[in-house]
Design a protein around this motif. Structure first.
Motif, short mmCIF file in Angstrom:
data_model
loop_
_atom_site.label_atom_id
_atom_site.label_comp_id
_atom_site.label_asym_id
_atom_site.label_seq_id
_atom_site.Cartn_x
_atom_site.Cartn_y
_atom_site.Cartn_z
N UNK A 124 -18.13 -3.21 -80.89
CA UNK A 124 -17.61 -3.44 -82.23
C UNK A 124 -16.98 -2.15 -82.76
N UNK A 125 -15.73 -2.23 -83.23
CA UNK A 125 -15.09 -1.09 -83.88
C UNK A 125 -15.74 -0.85 -85.23
N UNK A 126 -16.12 0.40 -85.49
CA UNK A 126 -16.74 0.78 -86.76
C UNK A 126 -15.70 1.35 -87.72
N UNK A 127 -14.70 2.03 -87.19
CA UNK A 127 -13.71 2.72 -88.02
C UNK A 127 -12.63 1.76 -88.50
N UNK A 128 -12.42 1.60 -89.80
CA UNK A 128 -11.33 0.76 -90.31
C UNK A 128 -9.97 1.27 -89.83
N UNK A 129 -9.00 0.37 -89.77
CA UNK A 129 -7.70 0.70 -89.20
C UNK A 129 -6.96 1.80 -89.96
N UNK A 130 -7.24 1.96 -91.25
CA UNK A 130 -6.53 2.99 -92.03
C UNK A 130 -7.16 4.37 -91.88
N UNK A 131 -8.22 4.49 -91.06
CA UNK A 131 -8.88 5.77 -90.84
C UNK A 131 -8.80 6.16 -89.37
N UNK A 132 -8.96 7.46 -89.12
CA UNK A 132 -9.09 8.00 -87.76
C UNK A 132 -10.12 9.12 -87.82
N UNK A 133 -11.06 9.12 -86.89
CA UNK A 133 -12.17 10.08 -86.92
C UNK A 133 -11.80 11.29 -86.07
N UNK A 134 -11.44 12.38 -86.74
CA UNK A 134 -11.06 13.59 -86.02
C UNK A 134 -11.05 14.77 -86.98
N UNK A 135 -11.52 15.91 -86.51
CA UNK A 135 -11.48 17.12 -87.32
C UNK A 135 -10.56 18.15 -86.68
N UNK A 136 -9.92 18.95 -87.52
CA UNK A 136 -9.06 20.03 -87.06
C UNK A 136 -9.75 21.39 -87.15
N UNK A 137 -11.04 21.39 -87.39
CA UNK A 137 -11.78 22.63 -87.56
C UNK A 137 -11.69 23.50 -86.31
#
Length: 560
Positions: A124-137
């Motif tokens: 099951x996808x948890x992340x909604x389509x308008x989001x992306x899980x990523x950091x630029x740190x």
């Protein structure tokens, strides 16, 4: 098709280069009889033959054609579009796995996916389509999300703000918990939950004043989404931070820090801070890295459920090994000294090489992975007995592990398995594995080409540095449809990996299989200074090792 850092060499013939171009050590190797390599190659060819036959219903007569001219279904399009990338794994309050995958089909969007409740069901996808899980740190990212119970906190790629999301409420949208600075000028990574104060402790990188020289610190973020406050600074003053980790009671915090000009694998420090009743750090103790007698690079601190602090450092033998902190005397003790790497170079946040899977009066057990002589191993260390037990799994390369309900989730790969996540289930005593099941694969379609796969063979050879060896993986030509004449020798490709802290790991790589399935031999070199061997020798020139490898594989190719 282009490959980075590739040297294309003539046919594998011992007469192609004059011996005078090589060191005395290389000339000694050339003088050796190739017969010493033949048993090695025979074993390899038997493995390759077994693999090829497993993918075909019946053996057919092979077509004789020159090396390098063979046709293969492993095309450039197959190579470029085959794999999703894995960017982290974790377990929720129900004991189910969540993983972060980067999808080429969605322009590289990173999505959190949850393990299905029952085998055979779809993830099951948890992340909604308008989001992306990523950091630029710190540019390379990693550690973009964390889970506690059914609460998820993640960094959103577009604005780099932290968002909180419920895993149980399907229609509950992610809500921001950090201020909006008008763009991705402030990044967060490697966070953990602080249950004592109801907050999220994380590394923050702030580029608002100077985009070229950002300020890094450890901050506490409130978990309330209605009244968003400026994060509270807990730790600052050095150039870089990683691995802020809270103890079970929320009374202590451990972290890693380092400063210019050092990289974290050159010299770093492990600190422990004591937290006051109002949530500030009122006392600090340097656990490792402060003693001028030990130039070390500690990494991956972790608290046990009993509040014991474990970590990895390279202070004694030049290898990253596991240690335990004795708080009363501020001493550190090795758990099981071994000439092997129990960690990787800290290029990205959120790495997890070990887990405390049992901590009571009877036993303290740590599940860990380590790398030795070109191969990863999964093991359990009994801390009280100072013993190590190996666990046999199909992976020859292991990246991260995380613990579940009487199981481990292991990210790994092998010469025939692409990067995958496996659920490894123990018996009640945690003494043996009773089930191994692949939960996720970066390239499930790649297995249909397995009859073309060339299996990597590890080669070890001496260098000019006394007592130090270097390594490489040799891939012979492999295609179940074709063969070359016995008199012909294959063309050879040599590859040198990038970076002094990197390592080629001998896992399934379709960009290598692209060449070997067309009749090329391929050598992937781990030159001196590569991670996975003793690192204190430092960076060394790779050209000598290329020449040395060339002669070694000359002998190998003559036996194909």
């Amino acid at each position: 098709m282009a490959l980075a850092a590739i040297a294309i060499v003539a046919r594998c013939s011992p007469l192609s280069f004059p011996k005078s171009n090589f060191s005395p050590l290389a000339r000694v190797l050339v003088a050796r009889s190739s017969s010493s390599f033949k048993p090695h190659l025979r074993r390899y060819k038997a493995m390759a033959s077994s693999l090829s036959s497993s993918g075909t219903a019946a053996k057919t007569e092979r077509v004789t054609a020159p090396y390098g001219s063979w046709k293969s279904p492993i095309t450039a399009d197959v190579v470029s579009g085959a794999s999703k990338r894995l960017d982290g794994i974790s377990v929720d309050g129900d004991g189910r796995l969540l993983w972060l995958e980067s999808r080429p089909s969605e322009s590289g969007r990173s999505v959190l996916v949850k393990e299905p409740e029952k085998p055979g069901e779809e993830p099951v996808d948890i992340t909604p389509k308008e989001f992306a899980v990523r950091t630029l740190c710190q540019e390379y990212g990693g550690g973009a999300f964390s889970i506690s119970g059914d609460t998820l906190v993640f960094s959103n790629y577009k604005d780099q703000r932290l968002y909180k999301q419920s895993l149980h409420l399907k229609d509950s949208p992610p809500l921001p918990i950090t201020p909006d600075y008008g763009g991705p000028s402030v990044c967060y990574a490697d966070g953990v939950f602080d249950g004592r104060f109801g907050r999220y402790v994380t590394v923050r990188e702030d580029r608002r004043e100077d985009s070229l020289n950002p300020t890094t610190m450890v901050v506490a973020v409130g978990l309330g989404e209605k009244d968003i406050q400026e994060p509270k600074v807990l730790i600052s003053g050095n150039d870089f931070y990683a691995f802020p980790r809270m103890d079970p009671k929320g009374e202590k915090i451990a972290w890693i820090e380092w400063g210019h000009p050092n990289m974290p694998w050159d010299k770093a420090e492990l600190w422990v801070g004591y937290i006051s009743e109002v949530g500030d750090i009122f006392k600090r103790v340097c656990v490792a890295g402060h003693d001028p007698k030990h130039v070390e690079s500690p990494t991956e601190p972790k608290w046990s459920p009993k509040g014991e602090l474990f970590f990895i450092t390279d202070r004694q033998n030049g290898f990253w090994n596991l240690y335990k902190w004795i708080e009363s005397t501020n001493e550190v003790l090795p758990l099981y000294p071994l000439n092997a790497e129990f960690a990787r170079s800290l290029w990205v946040f959120g790495m997890n090489s070990y887990e405390v899977i049992q901590s009571d009066k009877q036993k303290i057990l740590i599940a860990c992975s380590y790398r030795q002589r070109g191969r990863s191993h999964l093991a359990i260390i009994d801390v009280l007995q100072s013993s190590l037990s190996l666990l046999d799994i199909p992976f020859t390369d292991i990246q991260d592990i995380t613990s579940g309900n009487n199981c481990l989730y292991v990210e790994g790969a092998s010469g025939v398995l692409p990067t995958s996540v496996a659920k490894v289930t123990f018996n009640d005593e945690k003494s043996e594995i009773i089930d191994f099941r692949i939960i996720w694969s970066s390239s499930p379609d790649s297995l249909k080409y397995q009859s073309y796969f060339s299996l990597p063979e590890l080669i070890e050879f001496p260098t000019e540095v006394p007592g130090q060896n270097a390594y490489a993986y040799f891939y012979p030509p492999s295609n179940h449809v074709y063969q070359a004449s016995q008199e012909e020798k294959p063309p050879l490709l040599l590859k040198s990996h990038g970076g002094p802290t990197s390592e080629t790991r001998g896992v399934l790589n379709l960009s290598i299989q692209y060449w070997t399935s067309r009749g090329w031999a391929f050598v992937d070199v781990n030159y001196g200074g590569s991670t996975g061997g003793k690192r204190k020798g430092g960076w060394q020139s790779s050209m000598h090792y290329w020449r040395l490898c060339w002669w070694v594989y000359n002998l190998s190719c003559s036996s194909i």
